[in-house]
Design an enzyme around this catalytic site. Structure first.
Site, PDB file in Angstrom:
ATOM      1  N   VAL A 157       0.837  -1.210   0.000  1.00 38.34           N
ATOM      2  CA  VAL A 157       0.000   0.000   0.000  1.00 38.34           C
ATOM      3  C   VAL A 157       0.876   1.266   0.000  1.00 38.34           C
ATOM      4  O   VAL A 157       0.548   2.253  -0.678  1.00 38.34           O
ATOM      5  CB  VAL A 157      -0.970   0.003   1.203  1.00 38.34           C
ATOM      6  CG1 VAL A 157      -1.913   1.185   1.130  1.00 38.34           C
ATOM      7  CG2 VAL A 157      -1.780  -1.298   1.249  1.00 38.34           C
ATOM      8  N   VAL A 194     -11.218  -0.108   6.274  1.00 37.09           N
ATOM      9  CA  VAL A 194     -12.429  -0.915   6.044  1.00 37.09           C
ATOM     10  C   VAL A 194     -12.831  -0.785   4.584  1.00 37.09           C
ATOM     11  O   VAL A 194     -12.988   0.319   4.071  1.00 37.09           O
ATOM     12  CB  VAL A 194     -13.610  -0.433   6.921  1.00 37.09           C
ATOM     13  CG1 VAL A 194     -14.812  -1.350   6.746  1.00 37.09           C
ATOM     14  CG2 VAL A 194     -13.213  -0.349   8.374  1.00 37.09           C
ATOM     15  N   GLY A 210     -11.148  -1.425   1.868  1.00 38.15           N
ATOM     16  CA  GLY A 210     -10.094  -1.120   0.890  1.00 38.15           C
ATOM     17  C   GLY A 210     -10.433   0.104   0.057  1.00 38.15           C
ATOM     18  O   GLY A 210     -10.503   1.217   0.566  1.00 38.15           O
ATOM     19  N   LYS A 223     -14.237  -5.148  11.121  1.00 36.04           N
ATOM     20  CA  LYS A 223     -14.692  -4.105  10.186  1.00 36.04           C
ATOM     21  C   LYS A 223     -16.096  -3.615  10.530  1.00 36.04           C
ATOM     22  O   LYS A 223     -16.363  -2.419  10.520  1.00 36.04           O
ATOM     23  CB  LYS A 223     -14.640  -4.635   8.747  1.00 36.04           C
ATOM     24  CG  LYS A 223     -13.204  -4.776   8.254  1.00 36.04           C
ATOM     25  CD  LYS A 223     -13.135  -5.516   6.946  1.00 36.04           C
ATOM     26  CE  LYS A 223     -11.704  -5.565   6.430  1.00 36.04           C
ATOM     27  NZ  LYS A 223     -11.541  -6.541   5.344  1.00 36.04           N
TER      28      LYS A 223
HETATM   29  N1  LIG Z   1      -2.514  -4.941   1.105  1.00 33.19           N
HETATM   30  C1  LIG Z   1      -3.807  -4.636   1.059  1.00 33.19           C
HETATM   31  O1  LIG Z   1      -4.511  -4.935   0.086  1.00 33.19           O
HETATM   32  C2  LIG Z   1      -4.439  -3.888   2.197  1.00 33.19           C
HETATM   33  C3  LIG Z   1      -5.818  -3.603   2.156  1.00 33.19           C
HETATM   34  C4  LIG Z   1      -6.393  -2.856   3.200  1.00 33.19           C
HETATM   35  C5  LIG Z   1      -5.600  -2.441   4.267  1.00 33.19           C
HETATM   36  N2  LIG Z   1      -4.264  -2.777   4.291  1.00 33.19           N
HETATM   37  C6  LIG Z   1      -3.484  -2.338   5.442  1.00 33.19           C
HETATM   38  O2  LIG Z   1      -2.428  -1.504   4.989  1.00 33.19           O
HETATM   39  C7  LIG Z   1      -1.296  -1.613   5.871  1.00 33.19           C
HETATM   40  C8  LIG Z   1      -0.043  -1.946   5.032  1.00 33.19           C
HETATM   41  O3  LIG Z   1      -0.235  -3.189   4.391  1.00 33.19           O
HETATM   42  P1  LIG Z   1       0.735  -3.700   3.228  1.00 33.19           P
HETATM   43  O4  LIG Z   1       0.020  -4.813   2.563  1.00 33.19           O
HETATM   44  O5  LIG Z   1       1.219  -2.549   2.415  1.00 33.19           O
HETATM   45  O6  LIG Z   1       1.949  -4.287   4.104  1.00 33.19           O
HETATM   46  P2  LIG Z   1       3.413  -4.701   3.596  1.00 33.19           P
HETATM   47  O7  LIG Z   1       3.429  -4.898   2.126  1.00 33.19           O
HETATM   48  O8  LIG Z   1       3.882  -5.802   4.480  1.00 33.19           O
HETATM   49  O9  LIG Z   1       4.304  -3.401   3.903  1.00 33.19           O
HETATM   50  C9  LIG Z   1       4.701  -3.031   5.195  1.00 33.19           C
HETATM   51  C10 LIG Z   1       5.840  -2.023   5.089  1.00 33.19           C
HETATM   52  O10 LIG Z   1       6.114  -1.543   6.392  1.00 33.19           O
HETATM   53  C11 LIG Z   1       7.513  -1.640   6.640  1.00 33.19           C
HETATM   54  N3  LIG Z   1       7.666  -1.878   8.069  1.00 33.19           N
HETATM   55  C12 LIG Z   1       7.048  -2.792   8.833  1.00 33.19           C
HETATM   56  N4  LIG Z   1       7.457  -2.706  10.116  1.00 33.19           N
HETATM   57  C13 LIG Z   1       8.369  -1.708  10.149  1.00 33.19           C
HETATM   58  C14 LIG Z   1       9.159  -1.121  11.181  1.00 33.19           C
HETATM   59  N5  LIG Z   1       9.089  -1.554  12.437  1.00 33.19           N
HETATM   60  N6  LIG Z   1       9.991  -0.113  10.842  1.00 33.19           N
HETATM   61  C15 LIG Z   1      10.081   0.333   9.577  1.00 33.19           C
HETATM   62  N7  LIG Z   1       9.349  -0.174   8.553  1.00 33.19           N
HETATM   63  C16 LIG Z   1       8.504  -1.182   8.845  1.00 33.19           C
HETATM   64  C17 LIG Z   1       7.996  -2.768   5.778  1.00 33.19           C
HETATM   65  O11 LIG Z   1       9.382  -2.601   5.498  1.00 33.19           O
HETATM   66  P3  LIG Z   1      10.240  -3.729   4.685  1.00 33.19           P
HETATM   67  O12 LIG Z   1       9.609  -3.846   3.324  1.00 33.19           O
HETATM   68  O13 LIG Z   1      11.592  -3.136   4.595  1.00 33.19           O
HETATM   69  O14 LIG Z   1      10.128  -4.969   5.513  1.00 33.19           O
HETATM   70  C18 LIG Z   1       7.134  -2.572   4.527  1.00 33.19           C
HETATM   71  O15 LIG Z   1       7.729  -1.584   3.706  1.00 33.19           O
HETATM   72  C19 LIG Z   1      -1.679  -2.709   6.885  1.00 33.19           C
HETATM   73  O16 LIG Z   1      -2.165  -2.111   8.057  1.00 33.19           O
HETATM   74  C20 LIG Z   1      -2.798  -3.469   6.190  1.00 33.19           C
HETATM   75  O17 LIG Z   1      -3.690  -4.090   7.082  1.00 33.19           O
HETATM   76  C21 LIG Z   1      -3.679  -3.473   3.291  1.00 33.19           C
END
Ligand SMILES: NC(=O)c1ccc[n+]([C@@H]2O[C@H](COP(=O)([O-])OP(=O)(O)OC[C@H]3O[C@@H](n4cnc5c(N)ncnc54)[C@H](OP(=O)(O)O)[C@@H]3O)[C@@H](O)[C@H]2O)c1
Length: 434
Positions: A15, A132, A134, A205
């Protein structure tokens, strides 16, 4: 008036990178809408990223504290996910006077009062459209678009994983286990799918949406929750072929008298209902307002750009207020409850029901079943005796009953009694209908 609003992004994953892509791609439109320049100063992630999206104007760090303590940063965008350190990041940002955009349903569900209590105290805003639905703009719809209504009911297909599984069970005749494996292969289900298939994600949600509608935080623990793992092909086929309906995992928040009931469970929806055509990973949410009537939202509940679209909308609304100097100066829309709302017990809800009883094929059995239902004030809408060969055995036969509107307590009492009948060969299956 500020001429420039400065952003700090924490989390450059699915995201986070999508958000930066949209910030770049729509920069001019975004700045026109905000009425000021919008500058992304920081990107924070575990490791340094090489990406064409990150130009020389952006600084990178591995330490989130650098971002939330930078006095130039007006707004922190938390897209790291998980509960810790995400909770601490958000709270520290607020303590430092930053406004926050987050997509993190997990921290909101666990720490709502803590986060919004502090935000209120510090006159900061926390926006969370992406948490909630997306890409479906349901939070804005509740907070702004339908602000002139009393919301009386919210019904949603809120979890893409379970909707994908149910679609495959209906359309390809797969068992729950087979459909789950397909969902995992297609990247729609986690290796540990419990959070989705048990209905916990949908419960979190609907707790957020219902809380927005009421103006009072209702934690997910107060949501009655039934998942989809016990659903069998027998019921899927009967529901499809006999009742012309389909099963969806619905999250429902509903006003009952002066109380509200929150629930998540597999539910029959008629083939003519708009939700019946919400397939695979898509989400849909129906909002019932006392002035607008029913408003239906449909779209992608997850994914890189759909979710980033919701984050960008939050950024625009927040940055506009930051640029105008009004951010945090007005009462926050989700904290307007004037009196505490009572949460109704599940036994108090009213619904129509699907009941499958597996019984010995003997004269008088149906009369006994209908008599038990009658004694508990349950009115029957239809009865089908299953004629599918594969569902019959020499010893037992499934009987399918549909009820009129009935109190949950009466229905549960009836099923308990029916299950004690000597002719019953398997535990009866009870599903609610919408
Ligand atoms: N993906 C979806 O479709 C979706 C839909 C709705 C809501 N969300 C929400 O959006 C949020 C992000 O999701 P995502 O899918 O983008 O997750 P993701 O791909 O796992 O990305 C997480 C990012 O955060 C970084 N990170 C995690 N812990 C960290 C820390 N302690 N210090 C510094 N950087 C840190 C990671 O770094 P590294 O890459 O270097 O490890 C990565 O860049 C979540 O809350 C999720 O529930 C996601």
């Amino acid at each position: 008036m500020k001429e420039k609003v400065t952003l700090g992004l924490i989390g450059f994953g699915v995201v986070g990178s999508g958000t930066v892509e949209l910030l770049r791609r729509h920069r001019r439109d975004i700045e026109d809408r905000v009425g000021a320049r919008v500058e992304l100063k920081w990107i924070c992630s575990h490791s340094k990223k090489e990406s064409p999206l990150i130009d020389r104007t952006v600084r990178q760090t591995r330490n989130w504290k650098t971002v939330v303590s930078d006095p130039e940063v007006d707004c922190v965008i938390e897209l790291m996910g998980g509960t810790e350190p995400a909770r601490t990041v958000v709270l520290t940002a607020i303590r430092n006077g930053k406004h926050v955009v987050t997509a993190n349903k997990a921290i909101l569900s666990k720490n709502w009062d803590e986060i919004f209590g502090l935000a209120d105290e510090r006159h900061c805003l926390v926006y969370f459209e992406a948490a909630v639905g997306g890409g479906v703009p349901v939070v804005q719809a509740l907070n702004e678009g339908l602000a002139g209504n009393e919301i009386t009911k919210i019904v949603g297909i809120l979890n893409g994983t379970t909707n994908f599984i149910l679609t495959r069970m209906h359309e390809s005749g797969l068992s729950f286990g087979e459909a789950l494996k397909e969902a995992q292969k297609a990247g729609f289900a986690e290796a540990n799918p419990a959070f989705d298939v048990k209905g916990i994600d949908a419960a979190q949600k609907i707790s957020i949406l219902g809380s927005l509608a009421i103006g009072q935080w209702i934690p997910p623990e107060q949501v009655y929750c039934e998942g989809i793992s016990k659903l069998r092909q027998t019921d899927i086929r009967l529901i499809q072929d006999r009742l012309h309906s389909t099963i969806k995992l619905l999250g429902i928040a509903e006003k009952i008298g002066n109380a509200w009931a929150f629930r998540v469970h597999p539910t029959l929806v008629a083939r003519t209902h708009p939700f019946a055509n919400v397939r695979n990973e898509y989400n849909a949410i129906a909002l019932h307002g006392n002035a607008a009537g029913e408003v239906l939202l449909y779209g992608k509940g997850a994914g890189r750009l759909p979710t980033s679209s919701a984050v960008i909308s939050d950024i625009i609304f927040l940055c506009r207020q930051i640029a105008n100097g009004t951010a945090g100066q007005l009462p926050y829309v989700s904290r307007l409850a004037r009196k505490r709302v009572r949460i109704a017990e599940m036994s108090q809800i009213r619904s129509r029901y699907y009941l499958r009883v597996t019984t010995l094929d003997r004269p008088g059995v149906l009369a006994n079943i209908t008599s038990i239902l009658g004694q508990h004030r349950v009115s029957i809408a239809s009865v089908h005796q299953d004629t599918f060969e594969e569902n019959r055995s020499k010893k037992s036969v499934p009987i399918i009953l549909q009820t009129h509107m009935t109190r949950e307590a009466d229905m549960q009492a009836s099923v308990e009694e029916i299950n004690r009948m000597k002719t019953i060969r398997a535990s009866s299956v009870l599903l609610r209908m919408e």
